[in-house]
Design an enzyme around this catalytic site. Structure first.
Site, PDB file in Angstrom:
ATOM      1  N   LYS A 207       0.836  -1.201   0.000  1.00 36.19           N
ATOM      2  CA  LYS A 207       0.000   0.000   0.000  1.00 36.19           C
ATOM      3  C   LYS A 207       0.871   1.251   0.000  1.00 36.19           C
ATOM      4  CE  LYS A 207      -4.228  -2.147   1.588  1.00 36.19           C
ATOM      5  NZ  LYS A 207      -5.151  -2.450   2.680  1.00 36.19           N
ATOM      6  N   ARG A 238      -2.377 -10.040   5.401  1.00 33.09           N
ATOM      7  CA  ARG A 238      -2.927 -10.230   4.050  1.00 33.09           C
ATOM      8  C   ARG A 238      -1.899  -9.653   3.074  1.00 33.09           C
ATOM      9  NH1 ARG A 238      -5.718  -7.163   0.398  1.00 33.09           N
ATOM     10  NH2 ARG A 238      -7.327  -8.205  -0.834  1.00 33.09           N
TER      11      ARG A 238
HETATM   12  N1  PMM Z   1      -7.230  -4.319   1.539  1.00 30.15           N
HETATM   13  C1  PMM Z   1      -7.670  -4.405   0.283  1.00 30.15           C
HETATM   14  C2  PMM Z   1      -8.683  -5.323  -0.072  1.00 30.15           C
HETATM   15  N2  PMM Z   1      -9.234  -6.126   0.854  1.00 30.15           N
HETATM   16  N3  PMM Z   1      -9.380  -6.856   3.084  1.00 30.15           N
HETATM   17  C3  PMM Z   1      -8.985  -6.767   4.360  1.00 30.15           C
HETATM   18  N4  PMM Z   1      -9.562  -7.550   5.289  1.00 30.15           N
HETATM   19  N5  PMM Z   1      -8.004  -5.903   4.761  1.00 30.15           N
HETATM   20  C4  PMM Z   1      -7.385  -5.064   3.875  1.00 30.15           C
HETATM   21  O1  PMM Z   1      -6.514  -4.281   4.301  1.00 30.15           O
HETATM   22  C5  PMM Z   1      -7.789  -5.117   2.512  1.00 30.15           C
HETATM   23  C6  PMM Z   1      -8.807  -6.048   2.152  1.00 30.15           C
HETATM   24  C7  PMM Z   1      -7.077  -3.534  -0.766  1.00 30.15           C
HETATM   25  O2  PMM Z   1      -5.820  -3.992  -1.128  1.00 30.15           O
HETATM   26  P1  PMM Z   1      -5.517  -4.697  -2.565  1.00 30.15           P
HETATM   27  O3  PMM Z   1      -6.091  -3.759  -3.595  1.00 30.15           O
HETATM   28  O4  PMM Z   1      -4.043  -4.769  -2.574  1.00 30.15           O
HETATM   29  O5  PMM Z   1      -6.176  -6.033  -2.555  1.00 30.15           O
END
Ligand code: PMM
Length: 251
Positions: A207, A238
């Protein structure tokens, strides 16, 4: 600490585009993650990046369900990254076993009841609104106090809807209606989230707040973040790349 591998089945995730290519590329990447020792694969069909537009429910289901069906055959634990109750239910029926809702039940009025009825673990992330305008909502008194109190409201709503205490997982939502400074303050105080008594998931991978001039810099910073969180009682991270995280956690 567990490693949740990110598998975004969105046209911007895989370079060559096209439904069939997306499916093949996603399954291939999922199998690779299994080889790398992933604990949970988080499958999503809708981008939640700042400024992102929503996709339709039909499109979200068409992207994710075939990939879930295929990967579930390999016995890996799968979470569905969705804000929609219908998509969540279709995913659970296809073999997913965890619902990951970045809106913590705020985006779809049916989500909490659905998760309660399905009796599966439910991840409630701190969220203040859709990606289109979330950056305008990054205002806090004390970010840690405010995010915890808003998460507590989501915990109460989830329990009232009938989600079992033991099925609740919380996530501070790094990057969602938060600027870089907010994200670092949350990381510095992550123990306060752990102290709420629920498993805590942290998603900082690649991020923007991690800084750096290139995706490689952010990848390195993500690994440093995992190292730092390993000793804090956080339940899972994650992340996009599974192998280096499994490696640092094995040390
Ligand atoms: N971040 C993204 C998408 N889903 N779910 C959870 N539980 N926590 C997060 O921080 C989160 C998520 C966005 O990140 P990406 O675009 O890299 O998937």
């Amino acid at each position: 600490m567990l490693v949740m591998g990110i598998l975004n089945v969105t046209p911007d995730s895989f370079a060559d585009g096209g439904r069939h290519n997306d499916y093949d590329a996603a399954v291939t990447r999922g199998l690779e993650m299994i080889d790398e020792g992933v604990d949970i694969i988080d499958i999503g069909g809708e981008s939640t990046r700042p400024g992102a537009d929503r996709v339709t429910e039909a499109e979200e289901i068409a992207r994710t369900i075939p990939v879930i069906t295929e990967l579930a055959k390999h016995g890996v634990k799968i979470s569905i990254d969705t804000m929609r109750a219908t998509t969540a239910e279709a995913a659970i029926n296809a073999g997913a076993s965890i619902i990951n809702d970045v809106s913590g039940g705020l985006a779809d009025p049916h989500m909490l009841q659905t998760a309660a009825r399905l009796q599966v673990p439910y991840i409630a992330m701190h969220w203040r609104g859709q990606s289109k305008d979330m950056n305008s909502k990054a205002f806090y008194g004390d970010v840690v106090t405010d995010v915890i109190s808003e998460l507590k409201e989501r915990i109460t709503a989830a329990l009232e809807a009938g989600i079992h205490d033991s099925n609740l997982i919380i996530d501070p939502g790094l990057g969602f209606a938060k600027d870089a400074h907010h994200n670092w303050e949350i990381i510095d105080s992550i123990e306060a989230f752990v102290a709420l008594g629920y498993p805590v998931l942290v998603g900082g991978s690649r991020k923007r707040f991690l800084g750096g001039d290139s995706p490689d810099d952010r990848e390195q910073a993500t690994i440093e973040l995992t190292k730092r969180l390993a000793a804090t009682g956080v339940w899972a991270v994650r992340v996009h790349s599974v192998k280096p995280h499994k490696e640092v956690l094995a040390k």
